[in-house]
Design an enzyme around this catalytic site. Sequence first.
Site, PDB file in Angstrom:
ATOM      1  CG  ASP A 573     -29.507 -29.381   3.606  1.00 41.51           C
ATOM      2  OD1 ASP A 573     -28.243 -30.138   2.787  1.00 41.51           O
ATOM      3  OD2 ASP A 573     -29.015 -30.025   4.907  1.00 41.51           O
ATOM      4  CE  LYS A1233     -67.855  -7.655  -0.338  1.00 37.23           C
ATOM      5  NZ  LYS A1233     -67.369  -7.797   0.916  1.00 37.23           N
TER       6      LYS A1233
END
Length: 1316
Positions: A573, A1233
């Site tokens: 809005d 990793k």
Amino acid sequence: MSNNPRLLNPFDDDFDALVSTSNPAAQASSSSSRARTHSHNASEALDPFFGDEDEDEYPPHANHGPRSGRTPYAMPVNQSLATIEPDEMDDNTQPIGTSSKRGIGFGPLGRGYRGNESREQDLPLTSAAAPPAGTEPDEPYIGMEDELAPPPPPPRDAHRRRMEWFSGGRRGPGKGWRWPWEKKVVLEGERIIRVNDPQTNEMTGFENNYVSTSKYNPLSFVPKFLAEQFSKYANLFFLFTACIQQIPGVSPTNRYTTIVPLGLVLLASAFKEMEEDLKRHQQDNELNSRKAKVLQGTQFRDVAWKAIKVGDIVRLENDAFIPADLVLLSSSEPEGLCYIETSNLDGETNLKIKQASTKTAHLTSAALVSSVTGTLRSEQPNNSLYTYEGTLQLVSTTEGERTIPLSPDQLLLRGAQIRNTPWVFGLVVFGGHETKLMRNATAAPMKRTQVERQVNLQIVFLFIVLLVLSIASTVGSSVRTWFFSSTQWYLSLAADAPSRVKEFLEDILTFVILYNNLIPISLIVTMEVVKYWQAQLINNDLDLYYEKTDTPAICRTSNLVEELGQIEYVFSDKTGTLTRNEMEFRQCSIAGVAYSDVVEEHKRGEVGPDGEVEGGQRTFEEMRTRWRNGAGSEVMVIREFLTLLAVCHTVIPEMKGEKMVYQASSPDEAALVAGAEQLGYKFYMRKPRSVYVEIGNKSREFEILNVCEFNSSRKRMSVLVRGPDGKIKLYCKGADTVILERVAKDQPYTEATLMHLEDYATDGLRTLCLAMREIPEAEYRTWSAIYDQAAATVNGRGEALDKAAEAIEKDMFLLGATAIEDKLQEGVPDTIHTLQQAGIKVWVLTGDRQETAINIGLSCRLISENMNLVIVNEVTAHETKSFIEKQLASIKSMRSAGELEELGLVIDGKSLTYALEKEMSAEFLELAIMCKAVICCRVSPLQKALVVKLVRKNRKSILLAIGDGANDVSMIQAAHVGIGISGVEGLQAARAADVSIAQFRFLKKLLLVHGAWSYQRLSKLILYSFYKNIVLYMTQFWYSFFNNFSGQIAYESWTLSYYNVIFTLLPPLVMGVFDQFVSARMLIRYPQLYHLGQANTFFSTLAFWQWMANALYHSIILFGFSVILFWGDLKLATGYASGHWVWGTTLYLAVLLTVLGKAALVSDLWTKYTLMAIPGSFLFTMIALPIYCVVAPLVNFSVEYRNIVPRLWTDPIFYFTILLFPFICLSRDFAWKYYKRTYRPQPYHIAQELQKFNIPDYRPRQEQFQKAIKKVRAVQRMRKSRGFAFSQTEDPDRQEQVKLVRAYDTSQRFERPTGL
């Protein structure tokens, strides 16, 4: 209009002129049949955008029953139905079978007349409504022929309501709930309320004023909670497992090992739900316990809001919140006027004017208002904020019976606030959940996040895997029993075997129980607890705390926190959300010279040879000095300019203490008049025919001769005044495009003024041009006759007045221009720019005009200067479709040619209505998605929700809607995540939203930080929970190959349950609450990291199966190495064989340390809680498990562990095993990793390194260069399409503002009635 005397409008002229003065939606009362036709057709076409969940809440026309057009017969006055002969029926006669209320319920006013309807909600109005000017009251609804049949006769109102009460369809007095299985009763016909007759109203059974926004009540908690919990597949699966565990001879584990943990899980979820709902109950109790003064006998007494009843007369004082929907009877002000602030409803802080009927305005004391009796016939409760119709029939001893039609101007809505009015009297018409505010706050829909839906899908995958494993194991068991029972004679398999079918089914159930924890039982409750604490982190974040209003962020629905990290569209809005709706007079251009309240050093002019400042800007103080002490033509222009600001308006002054306060229907007008006061022209008094301005400590009277009001087609306002010198002058202000067309030739200041206008527009200021001319007396007399004739026109009065104004508004002299700042909320431009950098598309849905919305879009950086605007502003469906298709084809061809320019879409409400129709909605959506920013202007609350639903239905994106008023509630609830702007007491949007924040700028941290963290944390939690269970329970499957598929478990059954509930409970919890893959500072500095959530990087299907494959690998390594080590039953140092439970417990602890090591490997942030959760869990297990193994067998519980502690915890091989196996498993994970971070880094890996080594950001900024480019492009844009941004109440068919201000005389110091 009809000549039927019974259809004549009973409004007097003054009252009729004030109808809908302050309420834009009331303009619908003058809509034509063509507009009504379109409204109906549009609603038909928009149906596909509503999901099924919306259709039951408010069925079409549910609030009023079937719509009917012209009623064929209506009963003549004072004649009962029974006495009418068939040949007496005429066009005003109602046939048997229709509601008698339509014939006699509204006195002589409403027979056969259908009334108006709401544009937005398509609600028919009661038959008491006055017909709009220029429309035929008997014309039918076009396109509604199937509904024109008269409705069946409803039962008497009181009897009907009593029947509804006994059937449970209504909330009873003192009760705020219905039975969960009961459907809402649809009220039809009209509501009859007795004035000053509480006993009759009590018997009618109206809704009380108790309001509940809670999710549960004592009776509905259990069924609603269980229904919600068992909609999650994991809980449903474990309930099934717990049930089959009770079958004798089937379960290989203890029969309570599933049902007890499941009960604990449900209990934890129940406590979390109750804790959240208790907060809602506390807020409701605080609201319901507020006090208001209610008429009891002849005195007003304090009564709690919840005790107010329909039909009560309430006295409200200044600054009081309105406790229910009231019909305004009278007030302390002249003409029954009162001011209300509706910021809770629509976010607008400018005051709106309401006016009581002139026939009730004299009821200014408790004695007078208690002496009247009568009936209020009203429309039934509905959710249309801007419409209301009813008829009040009053009987008094002095004036007899009077019929008073009512409109939205007499309706005071719950949630609004009385302002600048000492007191008002109001009659309660709707209470509690029947008020329009609560009707807009529908029950919050059940929102399920995308992550939850994925978890459900993954649980289904794992369940399929579990079934495959169970069937495979059952096949192995059957092969053993059917084909090898003779060779395994010592097991007595042939003797014990039942029928093969029964045995096969029982074996399947046995293995389902054995492998059931492939799906982690603690997952759902862990997710619930983690989401709750993530919500608490949001609630307690000081960066989201607004100190000015003492308002923290409140996460009302913790279930949705992870979706804050995946938002792709924000629907916002404007008023109250992006802007404060506060206007400030900042700059102006007079006679080609620019003035400003604050002049920056680089904008100051240079001092010329004669000592005068040349070029640049000057301060307001310099202007005041010039007009007071200077002379010449330029000074005269300044004086005329300030005079225009002080007299050309419809503002009403009011002295509050030592300060003058200006009451205006538009904050722009108030800002201009306040600016004139700041510059020395103080408007301080208004009389019906003149205004008084204090100039240089001297009072000057300006006689107001005529006012040519502002409307959207004229884009200007003019007044004709007779000044103190007796001269008649025309003062005009409006858009530069219309003013410059009407000025005389050879204007000296045009070029300079245009340059200043471009500067103002570039800064996002709202601009107006000012002009004037002197009118000769003879010319005015001639024109005045034309104006009076136009004002007396009944049909087409608006067009006639416009033509009359056009005749006088010509050959004017251009004085200059004004620039008003529509103050943005703090931090709005930076927030929107950052969100766009994060890949979030921002759409602004506003009720403002197109030019205003574009200006705000520029000032808040929603629209950038290098953006090409596609403006859709068509008047027909065909033109809209053609324009959209043309633009779409053009953009596609440009992009196919490699031109990737940024686009912004601006569309007004009328075009949006057509664009949302089924035939062109796909093209409109495709065009909108191609644009970086979208602004929808002049849209209704319904259209806001429709736009959100259109995108939600056709895109797989996560949507967020943010607003601050009740008119935003439907949009907030239609989106995946609803954000309410709080900070104002009782704000409805914040109460209906999932999260409430005090300022729009807080959205940046809420999404980029808390949202990103919550999504990543929850993704890691879920994947890790699946991983740790698969590692353990796949070892059980591998063991089946070694136990002859007998269903023997590898681990003690209660220890299996402790794995999820105790030993591995903390790591996912701590990761889910405290882990941070990147710090908050880095997430805000690099908003592009938000793309990870939008792309679902951390919780993709690929990531899920990678984790599952890793778990499978670990289970194979752990089980395989343990079998090799214990092959032939490992001999202990004492010479005894180790046995089954020694091997099983060793493998169990090796698995435990592996999964804890995996948690350590994937944790990005180590805190004291991480240390407690990961190393702490293993240490706790190594202490607690031996104690359990000693104590449990002593009480005949877990007897498998008898004497295991001295055999196991003293053996060095045991410690070597539980340390070596995890190291072997996690070595591969560590290597993977390292490889990913080094050779295939993700963006957050780089950000982590920047964070760890504190590497400075060397990105080039080029700020000055960018400012210069911005300036050039903004000027080019303004030259191509220069507009205006000026909002003011308008109604082209009535002179509302003129008659309103004519009724005021602020010079009178009259004695206000006390209202007691």
